[in-house]
Design a protein around this motif. Sequence first.
Motif, short mmCIF file in Angstrom:
data_model
loop_
_atom_site.label_atom_id
_atom_site.label_comp_id
_atom_site.label_asym_id
_atom_site.label_seq_id
_atom_site.Cartn_x
_atom_site.Cartn_y
_atom_site.Cartn_z
N LYS A 59 0.83 -1.21 0.00
CA LYS A 59 0.00 0.00 0.00
C LYS A 59 0.86 1.26 0.00
O LYS A 59 0.53 2.25 -0.64
CB LYS A 59 -0.93 0.00 1.22
N THR A 60 1.98 1.20 0.75
CA THR A 60 2.83 2.38 0.84
C THR A 60 3.52 2.68 -0.49
O THR A 60 3.69 3.82 -0.88
CB THR A 60 3.89 2.18 1.93
N GLN A 61 3.89 1.64 -1.25
CA GLN A 61 4.65 1.82 -2.48
C GLN A 61 3.76 1.99 -3.71
O GLN A 61 4.26 2.17 -4.80
CB GLN A 61 5.56 0.60 -2.69
N SER A 62 2.48 1.99 -3.56
CA SER A 62 1.58 2.13 -4.71
C SER A 62 1.63 3.56 -5.25
O SER A 62 1.80 4.51 -4.51
CB SER A 62 0.15 1.78 -4.31
N GLY A 63 1.47 3.83 -6.66
CA GLY A 63 1.53 5.14 -7.29
C GLY A 63 0.16 5.82 -7.31
O GLY A 63 -0.76 5.46 -6.58
N PHE A 64 0.05 6.89 -8.24
CA PHE A 64 -1.22 7.58 -8.38
C PHE A 64 -2.25 6.65 -8.99
O PHE A 64 -1.94 5.83 -9.87
CB PHE A 64 -1.06 8.81 -9.30
N THR A 65 -3.43 6.87 -8.60
CA THR A 65 -4.53 6.17 -9.27
C THR A 65 -4.82 6.89 -10.58
O THR A 65 -4.34 8.00 -10.84
CB THR A 65 -5.79 6.17 -8.39
N LEU A 66 -5.58 6.29 -11.45
CA LEU A 66 -5.91 6.91 -12.74
C LEU A 66 -6.64 8.24 -12.55
O LEU A 66 -6.42 9.21 -13.29
CB LEU A 66 -6.77 5.95 -13.56
N ILE A 67 -7.49 8.31 -11.54
CA ILE A 67 -8.24 9.55 -11.29
C ILE A 67 -7.29 10.65 -10.84
O ILE A 67 -7.35 11.79 -11.33
CB ILE A 67 -9.32 9.32 -10.23
N GLU A 68 -6.35 10.31 -9.94
CA GLU A 68 -5.40 11.29 -9.46
C GLU A 68 -4.50 11.77 -10.60
O GLU A 68 -4.20 12.96 -10.72
CB GLU A 68 -4.56 10.70 -8.33
N LEU A 69 -4.05 10.83 -11.42
CA LEU A 69 -3.21 11.19 -12.55
C LEU A 69 -3.94 12.09 -13.53
O LEU A 69 -3.38 13.06 -14.06
CB LEU A 69 -2.73 9.92 -13.25
N ALA A 70 -5.19 11.83 -13.76
CA ALA A 70 -5.99 12.66 -14.66
C ALA A 70 -6.13 14.08 -14.11
O ALA A 70 -6.04 15.06 -14.85
CB ALA A 70 -7.36 12.03 -14.86
N ILE A 71 -6.33 14.17 -12.80
CA ILE A 71 -6.45 15.50 -12.19
C ILE A 71 -5.16 16.27 -12.34
O ILE A 71 -5.15 17.47 -12.68
CB ILE A 71 -6.84 15.36 -10.70
N VAL A 72 -4.03 15.61 -12.12
CA VAL A 72 -2.73 16.27 -12.26
C VAL A 72 -2.53 16.76 -13.69
O VAL A 72 -2.07 17.89 -13.92
CB VAL A 72 -1.60 15.31 -11.85
N LEU A 73 -2.86 15.93 -14.67
CA LEU A 73 -2.69 16.33 -16.07
C LEU A 73 -3.58 17.53 -16.43
O LEU A 73 -3.18 18.41 -17.19
CB LEU A 73 -3.00 15.13 -16.98
N VAL A 74 -4.81 17.52 -15.89
CA VAL A 74 -5.71 18.64 -16.15
C VAL A 74 -5.14 19.94 -15.58
O VAL A 74 -5.16 21.00 -16.23
CB VAL A 74 -7.11 18.36 -15.56
N VAL A 75 -4.60 19.87 -14.34
CA VAL A 75 -4.01 21.06 -13.72
C VAL A 75 -2.82 21.57 -14.52
O VAL A 75 -2.67 22.76 -14.77
CB VAL A 75 -3.60 20.74 -12.26
N ILE A 76 -1.96 20.61 -14.95
CA ILE A 76 -0.80 21.00 -15.76
C ILE A 76 -1.25 21.65 -17.06
O ILE A 76 -0.70 22.67 -17.50
CB ILE A 76 0.10 19.78 -16.03
N GLY A 77 -2.27 21.08 -17.68
CA GLY A 77 -2.78 21.65 -18.93
C GLY A 77 -3.32 23.06 -18.74
O GLY A 77 -3.10 23.94 -19.58
N LEU A 78 -4.03 23.27 -17.62
CA LEU A 78 -4.54 24.61 -17.33
C LEU A 78 -3.42 25.61 -17.14
O LEU A 78 -3.46 26.74 -17.65
CB LEU A 78 -5.44 24.57 -16.09
N LEU A 79 -2.37 25.22 -16.41
CA LEU A 79 -1.25 26.11 -16.18
C LEU A 79 -0.55 26.46 -17.49
O LEU A 79 -0.16 27.61 -17.72
CB LEU A 79 -0.26 25.47 -15.20
N ILE A 80 -0.39 25.45 -18.36
CA ILE A 80 0.26 25.70 -19.64
C ILE A 80 -0.57 26.65 -20.50
O ILE A 80 -0.05 27.58 -21.11
CB ILE A 80 0.52 24.37 -20.39
N SER A 81 -1.88 26.43 -20.54
CA SER A 81 -2.75 27.29 -21.35
C SER A 81 -2.75 28.72 -20.84
O SER A 81 -2.73 29.68 -21.61
CB SER A 81 -4.18 26.73 -21.37
N ILE A 82 -2.74 28.88 -19.51
CA ILE A 82 -2.68 30.23 -18.95
C ILE A 82 -1.36 30.90 -19.30
O ILE A 82 -1.31 32.07 -19.68
CB ILE A 82 -2.88 30.17 -17.41
N GLY A 83 -0.26 30.14 -19.20
CA GLY A 83 1.04 30.69 -19.53
C GLY A 83 1.15 31.10 -20.98
O GLY A 83 1.67 32.17 -21.31
N VAL A 84 0.64 30.24 -21.87
CA VAL A 84 0.67 30.56 -23.29
C VAL A 84 -0.17 31.81 -23.57
O VAL A 84 0.20 32.68 -24.37
CB VAL A 84 0.16 29.36 -24.13
#
Length: 334
Positions: free
Chosen positions: A16-41
């Motif tokens: 349990k301790t060594q497990s990574g992001f879940t698909l939902i968490e990873l999707a949220i991170v990608l969405v946030v990164i995309g928003l930051l990139i679009s704002i910067g552009v």
Amino acid sequence: MEYGIRNLKTQNLKLKTQSGFTLIELAIVLVVIGLLISIGVGLIGPMTKKAMHIESEEVVNAAVESIISYGAMHNHLPAAIEGIVRDTRDAWGRELCYIVCPDLLDDPDRGHEICNRRTTTIDIRICRNTACTNFTPVNNVAFVVISGGGNFNTQTDIDTARVVNVYDVGILNVDDYVGDLGGDRRPEPYDDIVKWITLHELRMKAGRVGYPLTILNRELPVGRVGETYTATRIYADGGVPFTGGEYRWSIEGLPGGLTTNPPTTDNPAAPEDDWAMAGHLTIEGTPNTAGSYRITIFVRDNNDPATGDDNIAQRSLVLTIHPTPWECEEECEE
């Protein structure tokens, strides 16, 4: 058995301790990164435009200071800015526009252009609307430096010799510069970067206080009735003389028998063309009446050939005409 159960729980805890992001968490991170990139552009364009605008303002200001320095050194303004200013192009690579009063250019026959002139042939209207029916006037402008701004379209009117229209930034549908884009007009929101210097500002910044127009003579020689009056030459200095160092003259109050050379009007309110043109004025003739006469000499320069708003100086002097010797003897016997 108890040890085996305890070991199994430890292994599950490690998994349990060594497990990574879940698909939902990873999707949220990608969405946030995309928003930051679009704002910067989205910010890159406005930030770049602002930076280039600031850089162009600095280029215009530097050009103005270089022109002022040239004027302070030479007592006249340059006809062109190439070789005078460090950078003749704005941040967008377009050549700066330079408008200069022709009366402030080099003229070996007159000289002292910045020092002695008090008016120019350039006025500015700071327009508050597209039609420029609401404006603030700025008179006696020495020169103007213009950058066309980020739209690559110079919108300031530089074709009118007397009045230059400058608009408030952002006013819609403006394009007064007919020379832009091969003469095609392209009305857009006004974004030109414009800086001007009035003649008064130029003289103050250049340290040129000027040489005011003045009549040099302080007194006139006496004359005698019936005798030829010794010619008196009256001189002027300063101001903006005509070509060859000449001025225009008028004189009032001369006693009978005396005239001027060249002949001139005795009415200073007369049109300028009625005033005599000469390097100096001479009083000559044979006076016929004794007395002390207060004469007033007027001189005007060529400050404003267009409208006659010239420098005019005057000086009042006393001209004494003595009676003839026999008149004096009769008066003494009486």
